[in-house]
Design a protein around this motif. Structure first.
Motif, PDB file in Angstrom:
ATOM      1  N   ARG A   1      40.902  33.010  43.069  1.00  0.00           N
ATOM      2  CA  ARG A   1      40.722  34.451  43.309  1.00  0.00           C
ATOM      3  C   ARG A   1      40.480  35.213  42.019  1.00  0.00           C
ATOM      4  NH1 ARG A   1      44.902  35.701  47.887  1.00  0.00           N
ATOM      5  NH2 ARG A   1      43.908  34.558  49.548  1.00  0.00           N
ATOM      6  N   VAL A   2      41.351  35.029  41.055  1.00  0.00           N
ATOM      7  CA  VAL A   2      41.228  35.774  39.795  1.00  0.00           C
ATOM      8  C   VAL A   2      39.991  35.273  39.032  1.00  0.00           C
ATOM      9  CG1 VAL A   2      42.322  36.315  37.585  1.00  0.00           C
ATOM     10  CG2 VAL A   2      43.692  36.229  39.683  1.00  0.00           C
ATOM     11  N   GLY A   3      39.758  33.974  39.090  1.00  0.00           N
ATOM     12  CA  GLY A   3      38.609  33.377  38.390  1.00  0.00           C
ATOM     13  C   GLY A   3      37.301  33.941  38.867  1.00  0.00           C
ATOM     14  N   SER A   4      37.199  34.192  40.180  1.00  0.00           N
ATOM     15  CA  SER A   4      35.919  34.686  40.703  1.00  0.00           C
ATOM     16  C   SER A   4      35.889  36.204  40.751  1.00  0.00           C
ATOM     17  CB  SER A   4      35.655  34.097  42.097  1.00  0.00           C
ATOM     18  OG  SER A   4      36.679  34.478  42.972  1.00  0.00           O
ATOM     19  N   ASN A   5      37.012  36.834  40.449  1.00  0.00           N
ATOM     20  CA  ASN A   5      37.062  38.290  40.507  1.00  0.00           C
ATOM     21  C   ASN A   5      38.076  38.829  39.488  1.00  0.00           C
ATOM     22  OD1 ASN A   5      36.652  40.902  41.340  1.00  0.00           O
ATOM     23  ND2 ASN A   5      38.046  40.755  43.080  1.00  0.00           N
ATOM     24  N   PRO A   6      37.766  38.703  38.193  1.00  0.00           N
ATOM     25  CA  PRO A   6      38.720  39.148  37.159  1.00  0.00           C
ATOM     26  C   PRO A   6      39.009  40.634  37.283  1.00  0.00           C
ATOM     27  CG  PRO A   6      36.775  38.070  36.166  1.00  0.00           C
ATOM     28  CD  PRO A   6      36.497  38.229  37.629  1.00  0.00           C
ATOM     29  N   GLY A   7      40.185  41.046  36.867  1.00  0.00           N
ATOM     30  CA  GLY A   7      40.585  42.441  36.955  1.00  0.00           C
ATOM     31  C   GLY A   7      39.979  43.315  35.870  1.00  0.00           C
ATOM     32  N   HIS A   8      38.957  42.816  35.224  1.00  0.00           N
ATOM     33  CA  HIS A   8      38.301  43.593  34.149  1.00  0.00           C
ATOM     34  C   HIS A   8      36.816  43.239  34.166  1.00  0.00           C
ATOM     35  CE1 HIS A   8      37.882  39.870  31.907  1.00  0.00           C
ATOM     36  NE2 HIS A   8      39.150  39.634  32.148  1.00  0.00           N
ATOM     37  N   ASP A   9      36.008  43.971  33.396  1.00  0.00           N
ATOM     38  CA  ASP A   9      34.564  43.690  33.338  1.00  0.00           C
ATOM     39  C   ASP A   9      34.258  42.525  32.406  1.00  0.00           C
ATOM     40  OD1 ASP A   9      33.996  45.716  35.111  1.00  0.00           O
ATOM     41  OD2 ASP A   9      34.007  47.221  33.487  1.00  0.00           O
TER      42      ASP A   9
ATOM     43  N   ASN B   1      44.395  36.797  28.318  1.00  0.00           N
ATOM     44  CA  ASN B   1      45.797  37.038  28.655  1.00  0.00           C
ATOM     45  C   ASN B   1      45.950  37.745  30.008  1.00  0.00           C
ATOM     46  OD1 ASN B   1      48.666  37.051  27.738  1.00  0.00           O
ATOM     47  ND2 ASN B   1      48.388  39.263  27.832  1.00  0.00           N
ATOM     48  N   ASP B   2      45.130  38.788  30.238  1.00  0.00           N
ATOM     49  CA  ASP B   2      45.207  39.538  31.492  1.00  0.00           C
ATOM     50  C   ASP B   2      44.971  38.640  32.703  1.00  0.00           C
ATOM     51  OD1 ASP B   2      45.670  41.733  29.986  1.00  0.00           O
ATOM     52  OD2 ASP B   2      43.781  42.752  30.429  1.00  0.00           O
ATOM     53  N   CYS B   3      43.946  37.824  32.621  1.00  0.00           N
ATOM     54  CA  CYS B   3      43.594  36.991  33.773  1.00  0.00           C
ATOM     55  C   CYS B   3      44.653  35.923  34.039  1.00  0.00           C
ATOM     56  CB  CYS B   3      42.223  36.338  33.563  1.00  0.00           C
ATOM     57  SG  CYS B   3      40.884  37.541  33.722  1.00  0.00           S
TER      58      CYS B   3
END
Ligand SMILES: [Zn+2]
Length: 98
Positions: free
Chosen positions: A90-98, A39-41
């Motif tokens: 961008r989000v796919g290669s650098n998600p905002g979480h671990d 959901n976040d991504c």
């Protein structure tokens, strides 16, 4: 006297919002790389794409009669597809979480 509560601001809608959501679905259905689909991504992708697009606010008072799909504007359609593509990458290669 002006009272802000007398107005139906919920009828003020950004047409781009639904278009971005639809486009994310379309692109991810055929996305070649494996990315996080939490959901976040997905919401990050939507927010990033929307922030890079021109807003398309309209008043929905008249219902769907005047509702365009936005995609009849080739320039907007191209920007929309590009914005979603970039946001997914961008989000796919650098998600905002671990
Ligand atoms: Zn995620």
């Amino acid at each position: 006297m002006f009272d802000i509560n007398n107005y139906e601001f919920e009828n003020l809608v950004d047409e781009g919002r639904q278009l971005v959501i639809t486009e994310i679905g379309r692109q991810l259905a055929a996305y070649p790389k494996k990315i996080c689909l939490c959901n976040d991504c997905i919401l990050d992708i939507a927010a990033m794409a929307l922030n890079s697009l021109q807003p398309r606010y309209r008043c929905s008072l008249l219902g769907s009669i005047y509702q365009s799909d936005g995609l009849s504007d080739p320039e907007y359609s191209a920007s929309l597809k590009h914005a979603v593509k970039v946001a997914i990458e961008r989000v796919g290669s650098n998600p905002g979480h671990d």
